[in-house]
Design a protein around this motif. Structure first.
Motif, short mmCIF file in Angstrom:
data_model
loop_
_atom_site.label_atom_id
_atom_site.label_comp_id
_atom_site.label_asym_id
_atom_site.label_seq_id
_atom_site.Cartn_x
_atom_site.Cartn_y
_atom_site.Cartn_z
N GLY A 23 0.82 -1.21 0.00
CA GLY A 23 0.00 0.00 0.00
C GLY A 23 0.85 1.26 0.00
N ALA A 24 1.91 1.26 0.82
CA ALA A 24 2.80 2.42 0.89
C ALA A 24 3.59 2.60 -0.40
CB ALA A 24 3.76 2.26 2.07
N SER A 25 3.94 1.49 -1.07
CA SER A 25 4.71 1.61 -2.31
C SER A 25 3.85 2.26 -3.41
CB SER A 25 5.19 0.22 -2.78
OG SER A 25 4.13 -0.57 -3.28
N GLY A 26 2.54 2.04 -3.35
CA GLY A 26 1.66 2.70 -4.31
C GLY A 26 1.68 4.21 -4.13
N VAL A 27 1.74 4.66 -2.87
CA VAL A 27 1.80 6.09 -2.59
C VAL A 27 3.14 6.66 -3.04
CG1 VAL A 27 1.71 7.84 -0.76
CG2 VAL A 27 0.21 5.85 -0.65
N SER A 28 4.24 5.92 -2.81
CA SER A 28 5.55 6.35 -3.30
C SER A 28 5.54 6.45 -4.83
CB SER A 28 6.64 5.36 -2.85
OG SER A 28 6.94 5.52 -1.49
N GLY A 29 4.90 5.46 -5.46
CA GLY A 29 4.80 5.49 -6.91
C GLY A 29 4.02 6.70 -7.39
N GLN A 30 2.94 7.01 -6.71
CA GLN A 30 2.15 8.18 -7.08
C GLN A 30 2.97 9.46 -6.96
OE1 GLN A 30 -1.65 8.57 -5.10
NE2 GLN A 30 -1.81 10.73 -5.58
N TYR A 31 3.77 9.56 -5.90
CA TYR A 31 4.62 10.73 -5.71
C TYR A 31 5.61 10.87 -6.88
CZ TYR A 31 8.10 13.87 -3.73
OH TYR A 31 8.97 14.92 -3.53
N LEU A 32 6.23 9.77 -7.29
CA LEU A 32 7.21 9.81 -8.38
C LEU A 32 6.54 10.15 -9.71
CD1 LEU A 32 9.43 6.71 -7.53
CD2 LEU A 32 9.96 9.12 -7.14
N LEU A 33 5.34 9.64 -9.93
CA LEU A 33 4.65 9.87 -11.20
C LEU A 33 4.09 11.28 -11.31
CD1 LEU A 33 2.69 6.49 -11.45
CD2 LEU A 33 4.65 7.16 -12.85
N GLN A 34 3.53 11.78 -10.22
CA GLN A 34 2.81 13.05 -10.28
C GLN A 34 3.60 14.25 -9.78
OE1 GLN A 34 -0.93 12.34 -8.24
NE2 GLN A 34 -1.64 10.87 -9.77
N TYR A 35 4.68 14.02 -9.02
CA TYR A 35 5.45 15.13 -8.47
C TYR A 35 6.91 15.14 -8.93
CZ TYR A 35 1.47 15.71 -5.34
OH TYR A 35 0.21 15.91 -4.83
N ARG A 36 7.38 14.02 -9.50
CA ARG A 36 8.76 13.97 -9.97
C ARG A 36 8.84 13.71 -11.48
NH1 ARG A 36 10.12 16.35 -6.07
NH2 ARG A 36 11.96 16.01 -4.77
N GLY A 37 7.70 13.57 -12.14
CA GLY A 37 7.66 13.50 -13.59
C GLY A 37 8.10 12.19 -14.21
N LEU A 38 8.18 11.11 -13.42
CA LEU A 38 8.54 9.82 -14.00
C LEU A 38 7.38 9.28 -14.82
CD1 LEU A 38 10.74 10.04 -11.72
CD2 LEU A 38 10.64 7.55 -11.60
N HIS A 39 7.66 8.44 -15.80
CA HIS A 39 6.63 7.77 -16.58
C HIS A 39 6.33 6.41 -15.95
CE1 HIS A 39 7.95 10.27 -20.33
NE2 HIS A 39 7.25 10.96 -19.47
N SER A 40 5.07 6.00 -16.03
CA SER A 40 4.67 4.75 -15.39
C SER A 40 5.45 3.56 -15.95
CB SER A 40 3.17 4.52 -15.54
OG SER A 40 2.78 4.54 -16.91
N GLY A 41 5.67 3.55 -17.28
CA GLY A 41 6.41 2.45 -17.89
C GLY A 41 7.83 2.35 -17.37
N GLU A 42 8.51 3.49 -17.23
CA GLU A 42 9.89 3.50 -16.73
C GLU A 42 9.94 3.09 -15.27
OE1 GLU A 42 11.53 7.07 -19.65
OE2 GLU A 42 11.01 7.50 -17.56
N LEU A 43 8.97 3.56 -14.50
CA LEU A 43 8.92 3.19 -13.09
C LEU A 43 8.75 1.68 -12.92
CD1 LEU A 43 8.65 3.73 -10.06
CD2 LEU A 43 6.26 4.35 -10.43
N VAL A 44 7.82 1.11 -13.67
CA VAL A 44 7.57 -0.33 -13.60
C VAL A 44 8.79 -1.11 -14.07
CG1 VAL A 44 6.16 -2.23 -14.50
CG2 VAL A 44 5.07 -0.07 -13.82
N MET A 45 9.41 -0.64 -15.16
CA MET A 45 10.59 -1.33 -15.69
C MET A 45 11.71 -1.38 -14.65
SD MET A 45 13.07 -0.15 -18.84
CE MET A 45 13.65 1.26 -17.86
N LEU A 46 12.03 -0.26 -14.04
CA LEU A 46 13.10 -0.20 -13.04
C LEU A 46 12.76 -1.07 -11.83
CD1 LEU A 46 14.00 3.60 -13.10
CD2 LEU A 46 15.43 1.70 -13.88
#
Length: 298
Positions: A23-46
């Protein structure tokens, strides 16, 4: 009896840890996607490549066996490919794609429609109507979903249509992810199966993106810290804890305790990103999660 209770408590704690970390990792992911400009595909790949390498390394250290043996056995090869691409990659990509268009809590709750997908699938395969209890769960899940996506106003959608699409697709991916690898997990080490599934899925996604590894977004200490949390705690430790709990508690108990994942996502969203759901989301969440408890009852 005491020993049995201790084992059960250990299993409950393990699945609770795994669910909360997810659950917490989803929130971290949201922060990276919406506040740090990462793309979902790149985040998932890494996430998948790094977590897969770590899990396979742990498997080598603990078992000291050939990690390529699973690919040499024709009984497992094709099944592992399907699990890697349609199961692991499917559930990871659709989940974070939903987050990118909404938030971690909504993505997690929509993914929890997975039991309903499984009920309908089994009804079609077995050519039998769902039981009364299962029909009740379908109605509750549909009502809960409508509350979340309409905010209580059934004449309009308040959720992004792309978020709804990826969220529903995430529930189907989660159903496949849950049912398909049963044969693999019963015959092979879980760390080997999950490790290879993560690594293969991540590598294939990287090839499909063709971005020459030029990662988007703002990369600083905060970005690296969140990425590290997602890989280490939200993937390696969460998967290990959840799979280890299978040894100590029943599947029904695991299903109930795993409901901590969407609840923890809601709590962390409020504490970290200061995003507070309204009453329709709370009621919708309760209705969807209630299906887990109903189906877990004998």
């Amino acid at each position: 009896m005491v020993f049995s209770d201790v084992k059960k408590l250990k299993g409950i704690l393990l699945v609770a840890i795994g669910s909360i970390l997810w659950g917490a990792s989803g929130v971290s992911g949201q922060y990276l996607l919406q506040y740090r400009g990462l793309h979902s595909g790149e985040l998932v790949m890494l996430r998948m490549i790094c977590a897969g390498i770590i899990l396979l390394t742990i498997d080598i250290i603990l078992h000291r066996q050939n990690i390529f043996s699973i690919w040499l056995d024709k009984r497992y090869r094709l099944s592992l490919v399907f699990f890697s691409l349609l199961g692991m990659l499917g559930v990871q990509y659709t989940y974070f794609a939903t987050i990118s268009y909404s938030n971690a809590a909504t993505a997690t709750i929509l993914q929890y429609l997975m039991p309903i997908v499984i009920i309908l699938y089994l009804a079609i395969v077995k050519r039998t109507l769902p039981s009364k209890k299962e029909c009740l769960c379908i109605v509750l899940a549909m009502l809960g979903t409508f509350l979340i996506i309409t905010h209580g106003n059934f004449t309009s959608l308040v959720i992004n249509k792309k978020a709804l699409f990826w969220g529903i697709l995430s529930s189907f991916s989660a159903a496949f992810y849950t049912m398909q690898p049963k044969y693999l997990l019963c015959n092979c080490r879980s760390s080997l199966v999950i490790g290879w599934a993560l690594l293969v899925g991540g590598l294939v996604l990287g090839l499909l993106q063709q971005n020459d590894f030029h990662l988007a977004g703002r990369w600083d200490i905060v970005t690296y810290a969140n990425m590290g949390y997602i890989i280490i705690f939200g993937s390696v430790i969460a998967f290990s804890a959840y799979l280890e709990s299978v040894k100590y508690i029943k599947a029904s108990e695991m299903g109930i305790m795993s409901s901590l994942e969407p609840l923890s996502a809601i709590v962390f969203l409020a504490l970290i990103l200061h995003i507070y759901p309204g009453w329709p989301e709370y009621v919708g969440t309760f209705l969807i999660l209630s299906t887990v408890f109903i189906l877990a009852r004998k």
